[in-house]
Design an enzyme around this catalytic site. Sequence first.
Site, short mmCIF file in Angstrom:
data_model
loop_
_atom_site.label_atom_id
_atom_site.label_comp_id
_atom_site.label_asym_id
_atom_site.label_seq_id
_atom_site.Cartn_x
_atom_site.Cartn_y
_atom_site.Cartn_z
N LYS A 112 124.86 5.02 70.47
CA LYS A 112 125.23 3.88 69.62
C LYS A 112 126.74 3.68 69.62
CE LYS A 112 125.05 6.97 65.64
NZ LYS A 112 124.20 7.50 64.57
N ARG A 152 118.43 7.15 52.91
CA ARG A 152 118.88 5.98 53.67
C ARG A 152 117.61 5.27 54.12
NH1 ARG A 152 123.26 6.79 58.50
NH2 ARG A 152 121.45 7.67 59.53
N TYR A 212 158.92 0.66 61.05
CA TYR A 212 158.78 -0.02 59.76
C TYR A 212 159.00 0.96 58.60
CZ TYR A 212 156.74 -3.93 62.31
OH TYR A 212 156.52 -4.97 63.17
N MET A 247 151.47 -2.00 65.08
CA MET A 247 150.23 -2.60 65.56
C MET A 247 149.95 -2.27 67.03
SD MET A 247 148.97 -6.57 65.45
CE MET A 247 149.02 -6.80 63.69
C1 LIG Z 1 123.99 8.83 64.85
C2 LIG Z 1 122.68 9.48 64.66
C3 LIG Z 1 122.39 10.69 65.31
C4 LIG Z 1 123.40 11.47 66.12
O1 LIG Z 1 124.27 12.15 65.26
P1 LIG Z 1 125.35 13.21 65.79
O2 LIG Z 1 125.80 13.87 64.54
O3 LIG Z 1 126.45 12.45 66.42
O4 LIG Z 1 124.66 14.13 66.71
C5 LIG Z 1 121.11 11.19 65.17
N1 LIG Z 1 120.18 10.54 64.42
C6 LIG Z 1 120.44 9.40 63.77
C7 LIG Z 1 119.38 8.76 62.97
C8 LIG Z 1 121.71 8.84 63.85
O5 LIG Z 1 121.96 7.70 63.21
#
Ligand SMILES: *Cc1c(COP(=O)(O)O)cnc(C)c1O
Length: 395
Positions: free
Chosen positions: A55, A154, A287, A335
């Site tokens: 992701k 969640r 800055y 920036m």
């Molecule tokens: C992001 C995610 C993972 C992976 O998590 P890591 O800690 O990076 O290994 C696994 N399961 C779900 C549901 C996630 O959202």
Amino acid sequence: MNNRKINFDTLPSFEGEIDPTQRAWIEVSGKAIESNVRQLRSKLKNNCEFMAVVKADGYGHDAKVVSEKAIKGGASQLGVATLKEGIKLRSFGINAPILVLGNLYTKKDLLICFRNDLMPTISTFRECLICNNIGKSNNLKFSLHLKVDTGMSRLGFECDQFVQQFNNIKSLENIAVKGIYSHLACADEKNALNPKSSTQLQKEKFQELLKIIDIDNTQNIKIHLANSAGMVLGKDFHFDMVRVGLSMYGYDPSVNINENLFLKPALFLKAKVTFVRTIEKGIGVSYGNKFVSDRKTKLAVLSIGYADGIIRNLSGKISLIHNKRLYPQVGSITMDQMMVDITDSNDIEVGSTMLLLGSEGDKSISPIDWADKCNSIPWEILCSFKNRLPRVQVD
Ligand SMILES: *Cc1c(COP(=O)(O)O)cnc(C)c1O
């Protein structure tokens, strides 16, 4: 006649001619990803599958490179957060099963999910019905994973309602349940190995639930719970599959470090020195003039800043590597640029490359170091990097 007209045909095409390593960029080692996956897989319970979590553009590394190398290393499934991320992987010709970890709650999104051969994460019976209808209209079964909440609060069905819901779900003929999973909330904490920790309790809750529901083994439903931090807690956390992100990219996810793991960071963040100047003692830098030189100081101006995703809160707290030596960053990160104290160097000049993250010789700086300095976590550091930084695959 218009004699001021420029003949663009004789000029090189602009985009094509820009060297991606001219300013600031991320180098990604595909080999590191592949070898991390291979190594992590060797620690898994027999027949346990490896889902590579890619992701957020592969945690900022470039999802295409990461997915291809992870599959080469033995990952059999991929996890993404959004529909778009999944569709992008399909457009690269990736055929592995892909699970969308985020929640899709509209008919339209679920239909798009189905059409792109992506599996949604399902947390309600209502969504199951929508999927069943989509499957029915296409004379096919819609493959999906069911999620139960065991303590993250969640996504997921309520644990105590799942048993009954699962019986209803089993009667739906146009969905194929390919997985049942849950997610750990505190697996990276020190106490996670303690038998009474919330992490162990989550696992036990999940196991009890699986015992009660009647799973048909012939359907090959994958049971999964562990993220990177959960995976290192032991084989009783592995079930049929693990979902691994951070450790695949080369970073230890928790304090419960497995000494037998030698993960290789896959990301190298680099930037070019575009200007060098020397200031006298007592001169303010950047800055707010928050840094004032306490000696005659040579400064390198580096072409990277917070618009590239370098958290401004790291101003004055980080060092950079050049030729196996460390140099402190000074003054506020701006920036697009930052200043580095290179007084002690005689080999840094305009055009030199400095390393912000990665290792060179015995010097190494990781997103975990940065996270510790700015009250963040390595996950957030990695996915802060903007698209302005080209990703360059080095092997
Ligand atoms: C992001 C995610 C993972 C992976 O998590 P890591 O800690 O990076 O290994 C696994 N399961 C779900 C549901 C996630 O959202």
